[in-house]
Design an enzyme around this catalytic site. Structure first.
Site, PDB file in Angstrom:
ATOM      1  N   ARG A  71      -5.314 -19.950   5.357  1.00 51.23           N
ATOM      2  CA  ARG A  71      -4.424 -18.812   5.520  1.00 51.23           C
ATOM      3  C   ARG A  71      -2.994 -19.210   5.848  1.00 51.23           C
ATOM      4  O   ARG A  71      -2.056 -18.798   5.161  1.00 51.23           O
ATOM      5  CB  ARG A  71      -4.945 -17.877   6.643  1.00 51.23           C
ATOM      6  CG  ARG A  71      -6.287 -17.256   6.406  1.00 51.23           C
ATOM      7  CD  ARG A  71      -6.272 -16.228   5.288  1.00 51.23           C
ATOM      8  NE  ARG A  71      -5.520 -15.042   5.653  1.00 51.23           N
ATOM      9  CZ  ARG A  71      -6.005 -14.012   6.305  1.00 51.23           C
ATOM     10  NH1 ARG A  71      -7.265 -14.000   6.688  1.00 51.23           N
ATOM     11  NH2 ARG A  71      -5.252 -12.970   6.579  1.00 51.23           N
ATOM     12  N   HIS A  76      -8.396 -13.115  -3.523  1.00 52.78           N
ATOM     13  CA  HIS A  76      -7.974 -13.022  -2.122  1.00 52.78           C
ATOM     14  C   HIS A  76      -8.551 -11.750  -1.506  1.00 52.78           C
ATOM     15  O   HIS A  76      -7.901 -10.696  -1.512  1.00 52.78           O
ATOM     16  CB  HIS A  76      -6.443 -13.013  -2.049  1.00 52.78           C
ATOM     17  CG  HIS A  76      -5.884 -13.383  -0.715  1.00 52.78           C
ATOM     18  ND1 HIS A  76      -5.946 -14.663  -0.206  1.00 52.78           N
ATOM     19  CD2 HIS A  76      -5.259 -12.643   0.234  1.00 52.78           C
ATOM     20  CE1 HIS A  76      -5.368 -14.703   0.969  1.00 52.78           C
ATOM     21  NE2 HIS A  76      -4.950 -13.480   1.273  1.00 52.78           N
ATOM     22  N   TYR A 106       6.264   1.102  -6.865  1.00 47.87           N
ATOM     23  CA  TYR A 106       7.605   1.303  -7.424  1.00 47.87           C
ATOM     24  C   TYR A 106       8.220   0.008  -7.945  1.00 47.87           C
ATOM     25  O   TYR A 106       9.027   0.052  -8.871  1.00 47.87           O
ATOM     26  CB  TYR A 106       8.539   1.905  -6.364  1.00 47.87           C
ATOM     27  CG  TYR A 106       8.080   3.227  -5.807  1.00 47.87           C
ATOM     28  CD1 TYR A 106       7.902   4.332  -6.638  1.00 47.87           C
ATOM     29  CD2 TYR A 106       7.829   3.381  -4.450  1.00 47.87           C
ATOM     30  CE1 TYR A 106       7.479   5.537  -6.134  1.00 47.87           C
ATOM     31  CE2 TYR A 106       7.411   4.589  -3.940  1.00 47.87           C
ATOM     32  CZ  TYR A 106       7.231   5.669  -4.785  1.00 47.87           C
ATOM     33  OH  TYR A 106       6.812   6.875  -4.279  1.00 47.87           O
TER      34      TYR A 106
END
Length: 461
Positions: free
Chosen positions: A70, A116, A160
């Site tokens: 991580r 993931h 967006y």
């Protein structure tokens, strides 16, 4: 009265029963929700292991997972697992520098579903950071839309914004199609993902990294690509070179932050930092004289320390001015566009050096960057790395040996492909010389397998 008593007893029984049932249902729901936790505790009790020992073992496994999977980047490609998976997914989708931008939600969804299995917000945050020119020295993602600002503004929602890879990211993924690096199964075994990307650029030093693991952290400053390549060439020419010789005017001069700034450490201090892998870099924003105005003199701030929120810094300077602690300053104006420009209006008789000295001490116009060159170095197991704090020479050495392995694997794969092609061409040459015999054997055979075995017996390779 008897009926009333019975009725009064019945509600209490039903209430008690409902409370008991509620407790049972709650325990059952908790057991179903946290089944793995209950199973682990029961397994621990059955094995007779003290709970504190089991907790230590489980927490150790958790910390190793955070460290290796991580938080820490790999010294070879300079990427954390989530960054590597984002670039690999974008490469599979064909989102190179010449492709059309695609919605970030599509990329994030594919990364989360295939490689993931964590929250979408953490994946999108990593993608946004790779697209910010004020966060990375050489961004790996070309973003279209609002990807945040140096003023601390958040990026727009991933539905967006759009993205594709930058040209430099294509160099990170180069040679991946020829299996030059090791692959491993994804979290559910349905696909494969690369353990590390065959990066042609020393990404760890060029873009740096920041991460907090369990019991350790990393904070690697970005550098200039030309300087890092010069240091690699010096190490190739002289493998016995010392660390201090790599921190020189013809190699790595020092960190090169994307927001600019001036490093005020001495060369001896920088050499100590790069030799030990830790230390503090003192960073100042740069200023120039902006000439005079009708109200006085203008002092322009043209760059700020790395990681500083410009809006918060300007607000802090304004507070100092309005409180009267710095009477030589009249006002502060933030005139930044794509480039940073903060105008500080001074009185006509103001001493610029004294004003700057006060601002350096009481604002983030001067800041510290705590260097910690901790990353994962490769082990005998290609899928597992071990955390280690390295010097500059060690990081360069690992990258050179990684590139040697990648180029060797690429040439080996190309040689094997050529040998297979040559074997097929030799077979064609042999068949064309005895084509009539081959046709007769095929016509007299009972099938493909029989024809193939007769031809190989007749014309051994």
């Amino acid at each position: 009265m008897a009926m009333a008593k019975r009725r009064s007893r019945n509600p209490s029984k039903s209430a008690a029963g409902s409370r008991t049932g509620g407790r049972k249902n709650a325990r059952q729901r908790a057991r179903e929700t946290n089944g793995s936790l209950f199973d682990a505790v029961e397994d621990t009790l059955l094995r007779g292991v003290p709970l504190r020992h089991a907790a230590q073992e489980k927490y150790l496994n958790y910390s190793l997972s955070v460290i290796t999977s991580r938080a820490l980047p790999d010294v070879r490609d300079g990427l954390k697992p989530v960054q590597r998976r984002i670039l690999y997914t974008m490469g599979q989708q064909g989102l190179n520098a010449s492709a059309k931008h695609r919605k970030c939600a599509k990329v994030v969804g594919d990364v989360m579903g295939n490689f993931h299995p964590h929250g979408d917000s953490s994946i999108y945050d990593a993608l946004v950071r790779m697209a910010q020119p004020f966060s990375l020295r050489m961004p790996l993602v070309d973003g279209s839309g609002n990807f945040g600002s140096v003023d601390g503004d958040n990026a727009a929602a991933m539905r967006y914004t759009e993205c594709r890879m930058t040209p430099i990211a294509s160099e990170v993924l180069a040679d991946l199609a020829t299996r030059t690096v090791a692959f491993k199964p994804n979290y559910d075994g349905s696909k494969e993902e690369p353990v590390v990307l065959p990066s042609r650029i020393p990404n760890l030093l060029v873009n740096g990294a920041t991460g907090i693991a369990v019991g350790m952290a990393t904070n690697i400053p970005p550098h200039n690509l030309k300087e890092v390549c010069a240091a690699l060439l010096k190490l190739l020419e002289n493998p016995e070179i010392k660390n201090y010789q790599l921190v020189a005017n013809d190699a790595v001069i020092g960190p090169d932050f994307p927001t600019g700034g001036q490093v005020i450490n001495t060369k001896e201090e920088l050499r100590e930092i790069y030799a030990t892998g830790q230390g503090t870099i003192k960073l100042r924003g740069t200023t120039v004289s902006g000439g005079r105005s009708s109200g006085g003199k203008i002092l322009q701030v043209t760059s700020i320390p790395f990681g500083v929120n410009k809006s918060a810094m300007v607000e802090r300077i304004s507070e100092i001015v309005f409180s009267g602690k710095l009477p030589q300053v009249i006002e502060v104006r933030d005139l930044s566009t794509d480039e940073i420009r903060v105008d500080i209006l001074l009185k006509k008789d103001a001493d610029e050096d004294k004003v700057l000295a006060y601002l350096y001490k009481h604002t983030q116009l001067q800041n510290n960057f705590n260097v910690n060159l901790t990353c994962l170095e490769p082990t005998e197991n290609p899928e597992v790395g071990t955390p280690n704090r390295m010097s500059l020479k060690e990081m360069l050495w690992h990258f050179l040996h990684f590139r040697l392995d990648v180029v060797t694997n690429r040439l080996t794969n190309e040689l094997n492909a050529l040998e297979k092609r040559i074997h097929i061409l030799n077979g064609f040459a042999l068949i064309f010389d005895v084509l009539d015999q081959i046709i007769r054997i095929i016509r007299r055979s009972e099938g493909k397998a029989d024809a193939a075995s007769k031809i190989m017996r007749k014309f051994p390779a």
